[in-house]
Design an enzyme around this catalytic site. Structure first.
Site: not given
Length: 277
Positions: A147, A197, A193
């Site tokens: 990401s 990542k 998150y």
């Protein structure tokens, strides 16, 4: 399935970016054996039917294998099935499946643990299972979908609208409001998150080290802000705050598979640049 075609496994392939990666490969003049890795195989079969209806002619073929990143038994079975069906070779593994923790976990610990399991431990475990098939290929490629929010260097920036939004500090007080303009993606989910990542980027770097002598090219691919189902926000709402068509990300991943970013192997790459750490 054993053939001279390049064999590609894409996880999380029945929806979102995974589906667009499969579609981009299926549209390519290069012939592939494309395997859709899906937690629910019937969803993969539905995705294949949709692709074949949209694109009735292709040089490539499509099939499904069950892949549940939270189940070691599933990953072991997937590796065994692929070994049997492909003659013991896998040319490309695209670790695309991942996401936020969803509505299940309630505590910060549960959110972080499940997010890490799906985005880091799962892809790492699957890669470990499939490494023997990768090293048996003549030009193997290993991709981890990361990401743009994972770059530590960019957590101090606010000079673009996306960075200003994602790095904004909420007002004083507790509890905090939803983060980053992403609707129900609260502070715990967003932090989990991003951390996962960032961790996946390190996993990529270690796989690049481990497989260097075997000639496996490894990347973390940062596809950009795409209007997928990530976080349960909805594509329209994401587009309203600048998200791009997921097909753009699919074509970017296809470019990496087809050799257009070989000079950047071992790095986190964006479509037009190398992403900072």
């Amino acid at each position: 399935m054993a053939s001279e075609k390049k064999i590609v496994l894409v996880t999380g392939a029945n929806t979102g970016l995974g589906y667009e990666i499969v579609k981009a490969l299926y549209e390519s003049p290069v012939a592939y054996e494309i395997v859709l890795g899906c937690r629910t195989p019937s969803n993969g079969e539905a995705a294949i039917a949709s692709l074949q209806s949209t694109l009735p002619s292709s040089a490539s073929t499509l099939s499904v294998v069950q892949v549940d990143l939270e189940s070691d038994a599933s990953l072991e079975a997937a590796a065994a099935a692929l070994a049997a069906r492909t003659g013991g070779r896998l040319d490309v593994l695209v670790n695309n499946a991942g996401g936020t923790a969803g509505a299940g976990p309630a505590t910060p610990r549960a959110v972080l643990n499940r997010t890490w399991d799906v985005n880091v431990a799962g892809p790492h475990a699957l890669t470990t299972q499939l490494a023997p098939l990768l090293v048996a290929a003549p030009d193997p490629r290993l991709l981890f979908v990361t990401s743009g929010t994972s770059a530590l260097a960019e957590t101090v920036r606010a000079d673009t609208p996306p960075l200003a939004r994602i790095n904004a500090s909420p007002a004083a007080g507790w509890p905090k409001a939803a983060a980053g303009g992403l609707g129900d993606a609260d502070a715990d989910a967003l932090a989990a998150y991003r951390a996962a990542k960032t961790g996946l980027n390190m996993v990529m770097r270690d796989w690049a080290r481990v497989l260097r002598a075997d000639g496996v090219k490894v990347w973390a691919v940062s596809p950009g802000f795409l209007a997928t189902g990530l976080g349960g926000v909805g594509a329209d709402k994401l587009k309203a705050i600048g998200a791009l068509d997921p097909a753009i990300g699919g074509r970017f991943v296809r470019d990496v598979i087809e050799g257009k970013r070989d000079q950047d192997a071992g790095l986190v790459i964006r479509a037009d640049s190398v992403q900072p750490w």
